[in-house]
Scaffold this motif. Structure first.
Motif, PDB file in Angstrom:
ATOM      1  N   CYS A 120      19.056  -2.467  50.535  1.00 39.07           N
ATOM      2  CA  CYS A 120      18.729  -3.098  51.809  1.00 39.07           C
ATOM      3  C   CYS A 120      18.955  -4.600  51.664  1.00 39.07           C
ATOM      4  CB  CYS A 120      17.270  -2.813  52.175  1.00 39.07           C
ATOM      5  SG  CYS A 120      16.794  -3.338  53.837  1.00 39.07           S
ATOM      6  N   ASP A 121      19.202  -5.284  52.793  1.00 38.49           N
ATOM      7  CA  ASP A 121      19.368  -6.734  52.683  1.00 38.49           C
ATOM      8  C   ASP A 121      18.350  -7.476  53.531  1.00 38.49           C
ATOM      9  OD1 ASP A 121      20.291  -6.791  55.283  1.00 38.49           O
ATOM     10  OD2 ASP A 121      22.217  -7.711  54.823  1.00 38.49           O
ATOM     11  N   GLY A 122      18.218  -8.772  53.255  1.00 40.63           N
ATOM     12  CA  GLY A 122      17.198  -9.598  53.879  1.00 40.63           C
ATOM     13  C   GLY A 122      17.604 -10.128  55.240  1.00 40.63           C
ATOM     14  N   MET A 123      18.042  -9.230  56.108  1.00 39.63           N
ATOM     15  CA  MET A 123      18.404  -9.608  57.474  1.00 39.63           C
ATOM     16  C   MET A 123      17.170  -9.399  58.355  1.00 39.63           C
ATOM     17  SD  MET A 123      20.300 -10.787  59.753  1.00 39.63           S
ATOM     18  CE  MET A 123      21.570 -11.213  58.569  1.00 39.63           C
ATOM     19  N   PHE A 153      25.348 -19.376  66.720  1.00 44.65           N
ATOM     20  CA  PHE A 153      24.524 -19.921  65.640  1.00 44.65           C
ATOM     21  C   PHE A 153      25.211 -21.200  65.168  1.00 44.65           C
ATOM     22  CE2 PHE A 153      21.305 -18.348  62.326  1.00 44.65           C
ATOM     23  CZ  PHE A 153      21.026 -19.617  61.870  1.00 44.65           C
ATOM     24  N   GLY A 154      24.524 -22.313  65.322  1.00 40.44           N
ATOM     25  CA  GLY A 154      25.065 -23.579  64.856  1.00 40.44           C
ATOM     26  C   GLY A 154      24.059 -24.291  63.984  1.00 40.44           C
ATOM     27  N   SER A 155      24.485 -24.663  62.797  1.00 45.08           N
ATOM     28  CA  SER A 155      23.621 -25.363  61.854  1.00 45.08           C
ATOM     29  C   SER A 155      24.333 -26.643  61.437  1.00 45.08           C
ATOM     30  CB  SER A 155      23.357 -24.469  60.635  1.00 45.08           C
ATOM     31  OG  SER A 155      22.514 -25.111  59.717  1.00 45.08           O
ATOM     32  N   CYS A 156      23.704 -27.780  61.674  1.00 42.90           N
ATOM     33  CA  CYS A 156      24.335 -29.057  61.327  1.00 42.90           C
ATOM     34  C   CYS A 156      23.944 -29.454  59.910  1.00 42.90           C
ATOM     35  CB  CYS A 156      23.932 -30.141  62.324  1.00 42.90           C
ATOM     36  SG  CYS A 156      24.910 -31.652  62.142  1.00 42.90           S
ATOM     37  N   LYS A 157      24.718 -28.962  58.946  1.00 46.88           N
ATOM     38  CA  LYS A 157      24.445 -29.291  57.548  1.00 46.88           C
ATOM     39  C   LYS A 157      24.860 -30.732  57.252  1.00 46.88           C
ATOM     40  CE  LYS A 157      23.334 -24.970  56.742  1.00 46.88           C
ATOM     41  NZ  LYS A 157      21.909 -24.578  56.624  1.00 46.88           N
ATOM     42  N   GLU A 158      24.049 -31.402  56.463  1.00 52.67           N
ATOM     43  CA  GLU A 158      24.347 -32.784  56.071  1.00 52.67           C
ATOM     44  C   GLU A 158      25.673 -32.845  55.330  1.00 52.67           C
ATOM     45  OE1 GLU A 158      22.370 -36.334  53.302  1.00 52.67           O
ATOM     46  OE2 GLU A 158      21.288 -34.455  53.666  1.00 52.67           O
ATOM     47  N   TYR A 159      26.462 -33.874  55.616  1.00 49.43           N
ATOM     48  CA  TYR A 159      27.762 -34.022  54.951  1.00 49.43           C
ATOM     49  C   TYR A 159      27.547 -34.253  53.459  1.00 49.43           C
ATOM     50  CZ  TYR A 159      32.326 -35.792  53.607  1.00 49.43           C
ATOM     51  OH  TYR A 159      33.534 -35.975  52.977  1.00 49.43           O
ATOM     52  N   GLY A 179      26.868 -16.736  59.949  1.00 45.94           N
ATOM     53  CA  GLY A 179      27.623 -15.760  60.728  1.00 45.94           C
ATOM     54  C   GLY A 179      27.138 -14.341  60.533  1.00 45.94           C
ATOM     55  N   VAL A 180      26.569 -14.066  59.363  1.00 41.92           N
ATOM     56  CA  VAL A 180      26.056 -12.728  59.102  1.00 41.92           C
ATOM     57  C   VAL A 180      24.911 -12.399  60.059  1.00 41.92           C
ATOM     58  CG1 VAL A 180      24.469 -13.504  57.292  1.00 41.92           C
ATOM     59  CG2 VAL A 180      25.294 -11.148  57.277  1.00 41.92           C
ATOM     60  N   TYR A 181      24.138 -13.403  60.473  1.00 39.68           N
ATOM     61  CA  TYR A 181      23.083 -13.175  61.470  1.00 39.68           C
ATOM     62  C   TYR A 181      23.700 -12.789  62.812  1.00 39.68           C
ATOM     63  CZ  TYR A 181      19.358 -15.229  58.570  1.00 39.68           C
ATOM     64  OH  TYR A 181      18.443 -15.484  57.586  1.00 39.68           O
ATOM     65  N   ALA A 182      24.691 -13.573  63.227  1.00 42.07           N
ATOM     66  CA  ALA A 182      25.319 -13.323  64.524  1.00 42.07           C
ATOM     67  C   ALA A 182      26.005 -11.960  64.546  1.00 42.07           C
ATOM     68  CB  ALA A 182      26.327 -14.434  64.837  1.00 42.07           C
ATOM     69  N   GLU A 248      17.894 -11.881  76.965  1.00 43.75           N
ATOM     70  CA  GLU A 248      18.151 -13.153  76.296  1.00 43.75           C
ATOM     71  C   GLU A 248      17.106 -13.356  75.210  1.00 43.75           C
ATOM     72  OE1 GLU A 248      18.974 -17.870  77.362  1.00 43.75           O
ATOM     73  OE2 GLU A 248      18.044 -16.553  78.845  1.00 43.75           O
ATOM     74  N   ILE A 249      17.573 -13.658  74.008  1.00 40.37           N
ATOM     75  CA  ILE A 249      16.680 -13.886  72.871  1.00 40.37           C
ATOM     76  C   ILE A 249      17.035 -15.221  72.239  1.00 40.37           C
ATOM     77  CG2 ILE A 249      15.741 -12.940  70.734  1.00 40.37           C
ATOM     78  CD1 ILE A 249      16.978 -10.239  71.515  1.00 40.37           C
ATOM     79  N   CYS A 250      16.083 -16.142  72.203  1.00 37.95           N
ATOM     80  CA  CYS A 250      16.279 -17.431  71.551  1.00 37.95           C
ATOM     81  C   CYS A 250      15.622 -17.420  70.170  1.00 37.95           C
ATOM     82  CB  CYS A 250      15.701 -18.553  72.408  1.00 37.95           C
ATOM     83  SG  CYS A 250      16.559 -18.739  73.996  1.00 37.95           S
ATOM     84  N   GLU A 251      16.167 -18.235  69.265  1.00 35.61           N
ATOM     85  CA  GLU A 251      15.702 -18.235  67.868  1.00 35.61           C
ATOM     86  C   GLU A 251      15.682 -16.798  67.340  1.00 35.61           C
ATOM     87  OE1 GLU A 251      15.224 -20.982  66.091  1.00 35.61           O
ATOM     88  OE2 GLU A 251      15.776 -22.144  67.868  1.00 35.61           O
ATOM     89  N   TYR A 252      16.809 -16.113  67.529  1.00 35.83           N
ATOM     90  CA  TYR A 252      16.835 -14.659  67.337  1.00 35.83           C
ATOM     91  C   TYR A 252      16.657 -14.145  65.906  1.00 35.83           C
ATOM     92  CZ  TYR A 252      21.826 -15.362  66.215  1.00 35.83           C
ATOM     93  OH  TYR A 252      23.011 -15.777  65.659  1.00 35.83           O
ATOM     94  N   PRO A 253      16.934 -14.922  64.844  1.00 35.33           N
ATOM     95  CA  PRO A 253      16.760 -14.313  63.513  1.00 35.33           C
ATOM     96  C   PRO A 253      15.347 -13.797  63.232  1.00 35.33           C
ATOM     97  CG  PRO A 253      18.131 -16.257  63.332  1.00 35.33           C
ATOM     98  CD  PRO A 253      17.591 -16.236  64.731  1.00 35.33           C
ATOM     99  N   ARG A 254      14.318 -14.511  63.727  1.00 36.70           N
ATOM    100  CA  ARG A 254      12.935 -14.074  63.503  1.00 36.70           C
ATOM    101  C   ARG A 254      12.179 -14.007  64.837  1.00 36.70           C
ATOM    102  NH1 ARG A 254      10.924 -17.045  57.875  1.00 36.70           N
ATOM    103  NH2 ARG A 254      12.786 -16.553  56.637  1.00 36.70           N
TER     104      ARG A 254
END
Length: 324
Positions: A120-123, A153-159, A179-182, A248-254
């Motif tokens: 199983c995976d941690g999705m 899904f957009g995550s602004c990772k620090e450069y 992307g695996v979440y989406a 419609e689901i916001c903050e959908y991972p959890r």
């Protein structure tokens, strides 16, 4: 009453700390922890009351008392530890992305099936009570036949070219990290695995995918549209559109809350189920149930379908990791 299982944790990063809290809350204890830096394993063991601390993954996996191996290492190490664990007769709960390609996952699944083991995976969204409730509502016809799924899904990772998120050697990039979440969200609400994949991407200077658009279609005629970014913020928003309405689901991972808008009269209905802060506890409960009751087949089918989709996406991009 749920029987306790002996969990062995591989890795001591932040997600392993979250899981440590969940395991102690649900299982009551943690049997073993491993880190290549033994001092880190010992520190983790002291913090969470773990019985055994290892500095070698092979030693922990070989421990006959370990029932379940939880893999919380970077993506590039998942496959080797997953394969070693099932070969040693251990059930495995692995953080996402469970492997980096479908070939790796299918090899591990074949061994697990032969030995009667659970993978199983941690999705999180596969274990959140909200999703189970929504799936039942859709099956009962709440929004009619599902036609389209849209998910961002957009995550602004620090450069930082040295960060693992941007490292090809560590299987970085948006696809496997977010992307695996989406893709899982999309597949969860589709009747069958997509057999048409269209995609394009832009790349970060290190060669990993930075932004991408992905369109999926399955044999049932359902479509999904996904947008991913690693250097720009997007809302974690998913929409499931049917003939009679949309969810419609916001903050959908959890997520714990969804809103249904009904097409005929514009009426809205808010659905609430579960607690966001207990997301990993739901994962532990489901995994323990799978192990003790020989379950989890539907979960694994979705995981395998998602990995086939992600592999097809990268094949179209022509992007491979150095260790593949």
């Amino acid at each position: 009453m749920m029987t306790k299982l002996n969990w062995g944790i591989l890795g001591t990063g932040w997600i392993a700390h979250e899981m440590g809290e969940a395991l102690n809350a649900v299982n009551g204890e943690i049997y073993a922890v491993c880190d290549m830096n033994l001092e880190s394993a010992q520190k983790y063991a002291e913090e969470f009351g773990v019985q055994k601390a290892y500095g070698s993954a092979d030693e922990m996996i070989a421990d006959e008392n370990v029932d379940v191996v939880y893999i919380a290492t970077p993506h590039n190490l998942h496959y080797q530890f997953l394969l070693k664990s099932v070969q040693a007769g251990k059930h495995v709960f692995c953080e996402k992305s469970i492997t980096v390609n479908s070939r790796q996952l299918e090899e591990c699944v074949a061994v697990a099936e032969e030995k009667g083991l659970v993978i199983c995976d941690g999705m999180t969204l596969l274990h959140m009570p909200l999703y189970k409730k929504l799936k039942k509502m859709i099956e009962d016809g709440a929004i009619g036949d599902v036609k389209m799924v849209q998910v961002n899904f957009g995550s602004c990772k620090e450069y930082d070219v040295n960060n693992r998120f941007f490292s090809k050697e560590l299987a970085g990039g948006a696809l496997l990290d977010i992307g695996v979440y989406a893709a899982t969200f999309a597949r969860y609400f589709m009747k069958s695995r997509p057999d048409v994949v269209l995609t394009t991407a832009n790349y970060f200077e290190t060669g990993v995918d930075e932004t991408s658009g992905i369109i999926l279609k399955n044999p049932d005629g359902q479509m999904a549209v996904m947008a991913l970014t690693m250097r720009a913020k997007q809302p974690k928003r998913g929409v499931v559109a049917g003939e009679k309405g949309f969810i419609e689901i916001c903050e959908y991972p959890r997520a714990r809350k969804a809103t249904i808008t009904y097409t005929e009269d514009g009426r809205t209905e808010v659905i609430e189920e579960g607690r966001t802060e207990e997301a990993l506890q739901y994962e532990v409960r489901d995994m323990q149930d799978y192990v003790m009751n020989h379950g989890g087949q539907e979960n694994l089918r979705i995981i395998r379908d998602v990995m086939q989709v992600l592999t097809a996406v990268r094949n179209q991009w022509g992007m491979t990791y150095p260790f593949e």
